[in-house]
Write a protein that holds these residues in place. Structure first.
Motif, short mmCIF file in Angstrom:
data_model
loop_
_atom_site.label_atom_id
_atom_site.label_comp_id
_atom_site.label_asym_id
_atom_site.label_seq_id
_atom_site.Cartn_x
_atom_site.Cartn_y
_atom_site.Cartn_z
N VAL A 224 1.33 -0.97 9.62
CA VAL A 224 2.36 -1.28 8.63
C VAL A 224 3.57 -1.90 9.31
N PRO B 207 0.84 3.66 2.27
CA PRO B 207 1.45 3.84 3.59
C PRO B 207 2.65 2.91 3.82
N THR C 230 0.83 -1.19 0.00
CA THR C 230 0.00 0.00 0.00
C THR C 230 0.87 1.25 0.00
N THR D 146 -2.28 3.65 11.29
CA THR D 146 -1.80 3.22 9.98
C THR D 146 -0.33 2.83 10.05
N THR D 147 0.48 3.68 10.67
CA THR D 147 1.92 3.41 10.76
C THR D 147 2.20 2.15 11.55
N ARG E 35 1.84 9.77 8.26
CA ARG E 35 0.72 8.84 8.35
C ARG E 35 0.23 8.81 9.79
N SER E 36 -1.01 8.40 9.99
CA SER E 36 -1.57 8.33 11.35
C SER E 36 -0.90 7.21 12.14
#
Length: 118
Positions: free
Chosen positions: A48, A10, A8, A44-45, A40-41
């Motif tokens: 990942v 991110p 993605t 999200t981070t 990135r929030s």
């Protein structure tokens, strides 16, 4: 080694941050620094980073205690050797510019820097 299931935007942003740190001799970054650099929030981070750990592209460790006293411990992340080569190959394949090499960076034969970040 489990492959990355989803690639993605991110994920690519986090890989750029981690590869840039590695190439400039900064082996570890804490999650908040990665989040801010990747823009990135937090959820999200960290999602990942969890996926990258599962794929063994990244290792994480908790610090013994935060240097500022009563603050919570931080988790630090670094690319594994497999993660360094995988990140560079994936970023190149997806048309992302690779971070430039720093003076302390270790390179893989045949892998040249392609300019600055993104």
């Amino acid at each position: 080694m489990p492959p990355l299931q989803r690639v993605t935007a991110p994920l690519l942003d986090v890989l750029v941050v981690l590869l840039d740190a590695h190439r400039h001799g900064q082996e570890e970054l804490h999650g908040w620094a990665i989040m801010k650099s990747a823009r990135r929030s937090g959820p999200t981070t960290y999602g990942v980073l969890d996926r990258l750990e599962e794929a063994r592209w990244v290792t994480g460790r908790w610090e013994a205690e935060h240097p500022d006293g009563n603050k919570p411990r931080r988790r630090f992340y670094r690319l594994t050797p497999h993660g360094v080569t995988g990140a560079a190959d994936l970023l190149r394949a997806r048309g992302r510019r690779l971070p430039a090499y720093g003076p302390a960076a270790v390179t893989r034969p045949g892998l040249a820097a392609e300019g600055g970040a993104r």
